[in-house]
Design a protein around this motif. Sequence first.
Motif, PDB file in Angstrom:
ATOM      1  N   LYS A  61      96.143 134.240   4.079  1.00  0.00           N
ATOM      2  CA  LYS A  61      97.366 135.056   4.169  1.00  0.00           C
ATOM      3  C   LYS A  61      97.589 135.843   2.883  1.00  0.00           C
ATOM      4  N   THR A  62      97.432 135.194   1.744  1.00  0.00           N
ATOM      5  CA  THR A  62      97.664 135.854   0.465  1.00  0.00           C
ATOM      6  C   THR A  62      96.652 136.977   0.231  1.00  0.00           C
ATOM      7  N   ALA A  63      95.392 136.726   0.546  1.00  0.00           N
ATOM      8  CA  ALA A  63      94.359 137.751   0.364  1.00  0.00           C
ATOM      9  C   ALA A  63      94.590 138.946   1.293  1.00  0.00           C
ATOM     10  N   VAL A  64      94.955 138.684   2.544  1.00  0.00           N
ATOM     11  CA  VAL A  64      95.226 139.772   3.486  1.00  0.00           C
ATOM     12  C   VAL A  64      96.440 140.576   3.027  1.00  0.00           C
ATOM     13  N   ASP A  65      97.501 139.897   2.622  1.00  0.00           N
ATOM     14  CA  ASP A  65      98.691 140.594   2.120  1.00  0.00           C
ATOM     15  C   ASP A  65      98.338 141.444   0.904  1.00  0.00           C
ATOM     16  N   LYS A  66      97.524 140.902   0.009  1.00  0.00           N
ATOM     17  CA  LYS A  66      97.176 141.619  -1.212  1.00  0.00           C
ATOM     18  C   LYS A  66      96.384 142.883  -0.914  1.00  0.00           C
ATOM     19  N   ILE A  67      95.402 142.805  -0.042  1.00  0.00           N
ATOM     20  CA  ILE A  67      94.604 144.007   0.227  1.00  0.00           C
ATOM     21  C   ILE A  67      95.437 145.064   0.937  1.00  0.00           C
ATOM     22  N   LEU A  92      93.694 141.332  11.893  1.00  0.00           N
ATOM     23  CA  LEU A  92      92.955 141.313  10.635  1.00  0.00           C
ATOM     24  C   LEU A  92      92.813 139.886  10.115  1.00  0.00           C
ATOM     25  N   THR A  93      93.890 139.135  10.154  1.00  0.00           N
ATOM     26  CA  THR A  93      93.866 137.747   9.690  1.00  0.00           C
ATOM     27  C   THR A  93      92.889 136.911  10.508  1.00  0.00           C
ATOM     28  N   ASN A  94      92.928 137.047  11.822  1.00  0.00           N
ATOM     29  CA  ASN A  94      92.020 136.284  12.690  1.00  0.00           C
ATOM     30  C   ASN A  94      90.561 136.676  12.459  1.00  0.00           C
ATOM     31  N   ASN A  95      90.308 137.957  12.210  1.00  0.00           N
ATOM     32  CA  ASN A  95      88.936 138.397  11.941  1.00  0.00           C
ATOM     33  C   ASN A  95      88.415 137.833  10.625  1.00  0.00           C
ATOM     34  N   VAL A  96      89.278 137.786   9.610  1.00  0.00           N
ATOM     35  CA  VAL A  96      88.874 137.180   8.334  1.00  0.00           C
ATOM     36  C   VAL A  96      88.563 135.699   8.550  1.00  0.00           C
ATOM     37  N   LYS A  97      89.402 135.020   9.318  1.00  0.00           N
ATOM     38  CA  LYS A  97      89.178 133.588   9.583  1.00  0.00           C
ATOM     39  C   LYS A  97      87.876 133.373  10.356  1.00  0.00           C
TER      40      LYS A  97
END
Length: 135
Positions: free
Chosen positions: A33-39, A9-14
């Motif tokens: 990282k913060t946005a992924v953790d939050k969602i 998920l993190t790599n796809n967002v990047k």
Amino acid sequence: MVFPRLDELTNNVKTLQPKPDSVNQAVYDLLIKTAVDKIINDVVAFTNVPAEELPKEVDTPMLLKLSGWFTDAGVFMSADDRHKGAVTGITEGDTQITYGSPQNALSTLGSVSFIDSDFKVILMRYRRIRGWTYE
């Protein structure tokens, strides 16, 4: 949090939100990282499903919500693009225009709600009643 597809998920967002030259790498990584953790935490809180048990079907909606938020907030726009758009506030009188930036986005991320009515429709399929045992 033990979300099994966190790296994917993190790599796809990047991939969808590449780092512009004007943004420091550490700030970029922290924001992603913060946005992924939050969602993920928002989805876990809404569905009452532990992060490690979230179905793969929620990954794409989470990715789209994150990418949409980064784009709408103008977080990773270049300096030139930022002045063409991503106005986050205008004050009349002594004219003041506020543009989106990574620093502003990080400070407002806590108040962002990713769980809107469209996303709730998807998440309701996986929502559990708190306190019940699921096997």
